[in-house]
Scaffold this active site. Structure first.
Site, short mmCIF file in Angstrom:
data_model
loop_
_atom_site.label_atom_id
_atom_site.label_comp_id
_atom_site.label_asym_id
_atom_site.label_seq_id
_atom_site.Cartn_x
_atom_site.Cartn_y
_atom_site.Cartn_z
N ASP A 68 40.67 -29.21 54.10
CA ASP A 68 41.88 -29.14 54.93
C ASP A 68 41.50 -29.19 56.41
O ASP A 68 40.76 -28.34 56.91
CB ASP A 68 42.62 -27.84 54.61
CG ASP A 68 44.02 -27.81 55.20
OD1 ASP A 68 44.27 -28.50 56.20
OD2 ASP A 68 44.88 -27.08 54.65
N ARG A 69 42.02 -30.21 57.12
CA ARG A 69 41.73 -30.37 58.54
C ARG A 69 42.33 -29.27 59.39
O ARG A 69 41.99 -29.11 60.56
CB ARG A 69 42.28 -31.72 59.04
CG ARG A 69 41.45 -32.94 58.67
CD ARG A 69 41.51 -33.28 57.22
NE ARG A 69 42.87 -33.47 56.76
CZ ARG A 69 43.27 -33.26 55.51
NH1 ARG A 69 42.41 -32.84 54.59
NH2 ARG A 69 44.53 -33.44 55.15
N CYS A 99 45.71 -40.39 58.83
CA CYS A 99 45.93 -38.96 59.03
C CYS A 99 45.75 -38.68 60.51
O CYS A 99 44.74 -39.07 61.10
CB CYS A 99 44.94 -38.13 58.22
SG CYS A 99 44.96 -36.35 58.58
N ASN A 100 46.74 -38.03 61.13
CA ASN A 100 46.66 -37.72 62.56
C ASN A 100 45.58 -36.69 62.86
O ASN A 100 44.72 -36.90 63.73
CB ASN A 100 48.00 -37.20 63.06
CG ASN A 100 49.05 -38.28 63.19
OD1 ASN A 100 49.24 -38.86 64.24
ND2 ASN A 100 49.75 -38.55 62.09
N THR A 101 45.59 -35.57 62.16
CA THR A 101 44.69 -34.47 62.46
C THR A 101 43.22 -34.86 62.30
O THR A 101 42.36 -34.39 63.05
CB THR A 101 45.02 -33.25 61.57
OG1 THR A 101 46.42 -33.00 61.62
CG2 THR A 101 44.28 -32.01 62.05
N ALA A 102 42.94 -35.76 61.35
CA ALA A 102 41.56 -36.20 61.12
C ALA A 102 40.99 -36.95 62.31
O ALA A 102 39.76 -37.13 62.41
CB ALA A 102 41.49 -37.07 59.87
N THR A 115 50.45 -31.02 63.38
CA THR A 115 49.66 -29.81 63.22
C THR A 115 49.13 -29.37 64.58
O THR A 115 49.18 -30.13 65.56
CB THR A 115 48.47 -30.07 62.29
OG1 THR A 115 47.56 -30.98 62.94
CG2 THR A 115 48.93 -30.68 60.96
N LYS A 140 53.32 -32.66 50.85
CA LYS A 140 52.05 -33.02 50.22
C LYS A 140 52.06 -32.70 48.73
O LYS A 140 51.37 -33.38 47.94
CB LYS A 140 50.89 -32.28 50.91
CG LYS A 140 50.51 -32.83 52.28
CD LYS A 140 49.39 -32.00 52.89
CE LYS A 140 48.98 -32.50 54.26
NZ LYS A 140 48.25 -33.78 54.22
N CYS A 181 52.40 -36.34 62.26
CA CYS A 181 51.80 -36.07 60.95
C CYS A 181 52.30 -37.17 60.02
O CYS A 181 53.50 -37.48 60.01
CB CYS A 181 52.21 -34.69 60.44
SG CYS A 181 51.48 -34.26 58.83
#
Length: 233
Positions: A50-51, A81-84, A123, A160, A191
């Site tokens: 989980d990022r 994926c944005n957070t990645a 996030t 998700k 996101c």
């Protein structure tokens, strides 16, 4: 149609958002025959840590995925994926491949609307990235309240897990409306799960779906209609 670059996609965060991205990628590719579609190598890996968990080992896992995509023939990368994107530098160094940046794409599109303040549904990690990229565009970021951010994360985990029903949709629209009430002149889906329940027709201001725009950019880059992004120095 001439030769096109092979696209490598780091996905699975989550799988539904990656499939949504791939569907858009196919839809935006101009073709006359089946062979005109892009060659796309995709690692749909929901096992990426989980990022949003501090100290998770997401970075090394993503770097390994990127290296494997290069080994399989990928010539340019995208991350669904944005957070990645917090690990974008590591991913590019590990693979030696350029990245078509999702955050950059969303921020530039927001600036293109003429707005000065962008509301971002993302996030905490994605918000940090968007704040930096929007500042580079001379824009401010409008975020949710602490309670609203907690509600947003609960919704994302529900999406998700497969819940895209009317209750989740209504709650996501309410959060977007909260951003607008706080001064957002444009709303960015920060996101990739958000557009699974939120659309432009739901909002009173322009809605930016970076994943949709990323699909368009990937097509343009792979077909040579847009320059390949430079690798970080």
């Amino acid at each position: 149609m001439g030769e096109s670059l092979t696209l490598g996609v780091l996905g699975g965060m989550g799988p539904a958002a990656t499939l949504d991205f791939l569907q858009k990628l196919q839809a935006y590719t101009p073709i006359e025959s089946e062979q005109d579609h892009l060659r796309v190598l995709v690692d749909i890996n929901p096992k990426v840590p989980d990022r949003n968990t501090p100290g998770s080992l997401a970075g090394p896992v993503l770097a390994e995925m990127a290296g494997a995509l290069r080994g399989a023939g990928a010539e340019v990368l995208a991350i669904a994926c944005n957070t990645a994107h917090a690990y974008a530098g590591l991913i590019q160094r590990a693979s030696g491949l350029p990245l078509i940046d999702l955050i950059e794409t969303g921020a530039q599109a927001a600036a293109g609307t003429g707005a000065m303040r962008a509301g971002v549904l993302g996030t905490k990690g994605a918000l940090k990235l968007y704040r930096e990229y929007l500042a580079a565009q001379a824009m401010g970021l409008v975020g949710l309240s602490a309670q609203g951010q907690d509600e947003f994360m609960e919704l994302i985990y529900r999406i998700k897990a497969g819940d895209t029903g009317p209750e989740v949709k209504a709650a996501m629209v309410k959060l977007a409306d909260d951003l607008i009430a706080d001064g957002a002149e444009v709303v960015i889906a920060g996101c990739t799960e958000a557009p699974l329940v939120l659309a432009a027709k739901d909002l009173k201001v322009e809605f930016i779906d970076p994943g949709d725009l990323l699909a368009r950019r990937c097509v343009a880059v792979c077909l040579g209609l847009e320059p390949v992004p430079a690798l970080p120095i």
